[in-house]
Design an enzyme around this catalytic site. Structure first.
Site, mmCIF file in Angstrom:
data_model
loop_
_atom_site.group_PDB
_atom_site.id
_atom_site.type_symbol
_atom_site.label_atom_id
_atom_site.label_comp_id
_atom_site.label_asym_id
_atom_site.label_seq_id
_atom_site.Cartn_x
_atom_site.Cartn_y
_atom_site.Cartn_z
ATOM 1 N N GLN A 208 0.826 -1.204 0.000
ATOM 2 C CA GLN A 208 0.000 0.000 0.000
ATOM 3 C C GLN A 208 0.860 1.254 0.000
ATOM 4 O O GLN A 208 1.853 1.337 0.719
ATOM 5 C CB GLN A 208 -0.916 -0.008 1.225
ATOM 6 N N SER B 23 4.312 -5.996 3.131
ATOM 7 C CA SER B 23 2.994 -5.941 3.770
ATOM 8 C C SER B 23 1.949 -6.602 2.867
ATOM 9 O O SER B 23 1.991 -7.813 2.665
ATOM 10 C CB SER B 23 2.634 -4.487 4.101
ATOM 11 N N LEU B 24 1.016 -5.849 2.307
ATOM 12 C CA LEU B 24 0.047 -6.412 1.373
ATOM 13 C C LEU B 24 0.732 -7.246 0.300
ATOM 14 O O LEU B 24 0.247 -8.306 -0.106
ATOM 15 C CB LEU B 24 -0.739 -5.283 0.700
ATOM 16 N N ARG C 141 -9.035 -8.425 4.208
ATOM 17 C CA ARG C 141 -7.961 -7.815 5.009
ATOM 18 C C ARG C 141 -8.082 -6.298 4.990
ATOM 19 O O ARG C 141 -7.982 -5.634 6.018
ATOM 20 C CB ARG C 141 -6.609 -8.249 4.457
ATOM 21 N N HIS D 299 0.367 -2.566 11.426
ATOM 22 C CA HIS D 299 1.534 -3.255 11.987
ATOM 23 C C HIS D 299 1.838 -2.795 13.406
ATOM 24 O O HIS D 299 2.969 -2.499 13.766
ATOM 25 C CB HIS D 299 2.749 -3.081 11.067
ATOM 26 N N GLN E 238 1.291 -10.765 10.948
ATOM 27 C CA GLN E 238 1.864 -9.625 10.217
ATOM 28 C C GLN E 238 1.179 -8.304 10.549
ATOM 29 O O GLN E 238 1.816 -7.249 10.589
ATOM 30 C CB GLN E 238 1.772 -9.900 8.709
#
Length: 312
Positions: free
Chosen positions: A10, A96-97, A121, A203, A252
């Site tokens: 992102q 991440s994503l 998510r 996070h 995560q």
């Protein structure tokens, strides 16, 4: 001469991403159209800026629940074209994503399952941000030890929770947590701090609501052994174990993205070429800032970039 494929997260989204792939490659077009059907959202209009109000499309593309499936779809559309050219990685990771894109790219997740998980998510992360508002900020300059120390001191003082969220590169760490705690940490840290325009404290422990919901979704999804090692954000260590992959995906949301350690470990494991599969050049830049020895970086998000990679 190993090749690592990296998948953006992102913040890399941009109106127009994937349009050339859609127009020029049947493999990519099939992925885009499948995503639009599965999501029941006119993803193409948002991604390509085809709506009458392009500015409105751009703003909606920034919404977490739209951004995440859009980036995932673009990366997997590019991957479909790469596979048609016989190109595959020796190792893979995503920011991440992007970890979901990496897993789908190397066969641990099906495209369809990965898309559904990513959509949920994004929804859960947005909901978590509404339930417990937080903030993120990029800290530029100081080393990781100093940032960690400041976060620990602020959290211990009772001003809320704040912790490192992304170890992106030397001198570039993102912190995340309660609004007041992030503000106090940015005031105390020895470096330049820039607030990030995000909808929650990703996070960090503030994402616990999203973690619980995501765990339920992941429990219902099949995860297969990937065709090559993947490097989860949580550990920065290579794995092909589906159980470990599932555990890391769940954790995560609360844990830092250990991106700089991931790049270093990939290099230790033989990677000399790093290919960013998707939109933008953010990850290529982080490779250059993190690895001391010279390596090759390139993009694979447009037809021209893919043809260049195929010819190397």
């Amino acid at each position: 001469m190993a090749t690592a494929f990296l998948f953006p997260g992102q913040g890399s989204q941009a109106v127009g991403m994937g349009h050339e792939l859609y127009e020029q490659h049947e493999e990519a077009r099939a992925r885009f159209e499948a995503a639009t059907e599965i999501l029941d959202v006119d993803l193409l209009a948002l991604m390509f800026g085809l709506e009458a109000d392009a500015d409105a499309a751009g703003e909606r593309l920034k919404q977490t629940e739209i951004t995440q499936p859009a980036l995932y779809t673009h990366s997997l559309a590019a991957m479909a074209v790469l596979e048609a050219r016989g190109l595959a990685p020796d190792m893979a990771a995503g920011h991440s994503l992007g970890e979901y894109s990496a897993l789908a790219a190397v066969g641990a997740l099906s495209f369809e399952d990965g898309l559904r998980v990513v959509r949920r998510r994004g929804e859960l992360m947005s909901e978590a941000g509404e339930r417990r508002p937080g903030r993120m900020a990029a800290v530029l300059g100081p080393d990781a030890a100093h940032v960690e120390e400041v976060c620990e001191e602020v959290s211990a003082a009772g001003d809320g929770v704040v912790q490192p969220a992304n170890y992106n590169a030397p001198g570039q760490i993102v912190i995340s947590g309660d609004v007041g705690a992030v503000e106090r940490a940015t005031e105390a840290v020895q470096g330049r701090a820039l607030p990030l325009p995000v909808s929650g404290a990703f996070h960090s422990p503030l994402m616990e609501y999203a973690r619980e919901g995501l765990a339920e979704v992941l429990d219902a999804v099949t995860i297969d052994p990937p065709r090559c090692p993947v490097y989860p954000n949580v550990t920065a260590e290579p794995t092909t174990d589906p159980d470990e992959i599932r555990r890391c995906l769940t954790e995560q949301l609360l844990s830092p993205v250990r991106w700089a350690p991931t790049l270093r470990r990939m290099q230790e494991d033989g990677a000399v070429r790093f290919v960013e599969v998707g939109t933008g050049e953010v990850l290529q830049g982080l490779v250059g800032r993190t690895l001391e020895e010279e390596v090759e970086t390139m993009g694979a998000g447009t037809p021209d970039e893919i043809e260049h990679l195929a010819g190397t």
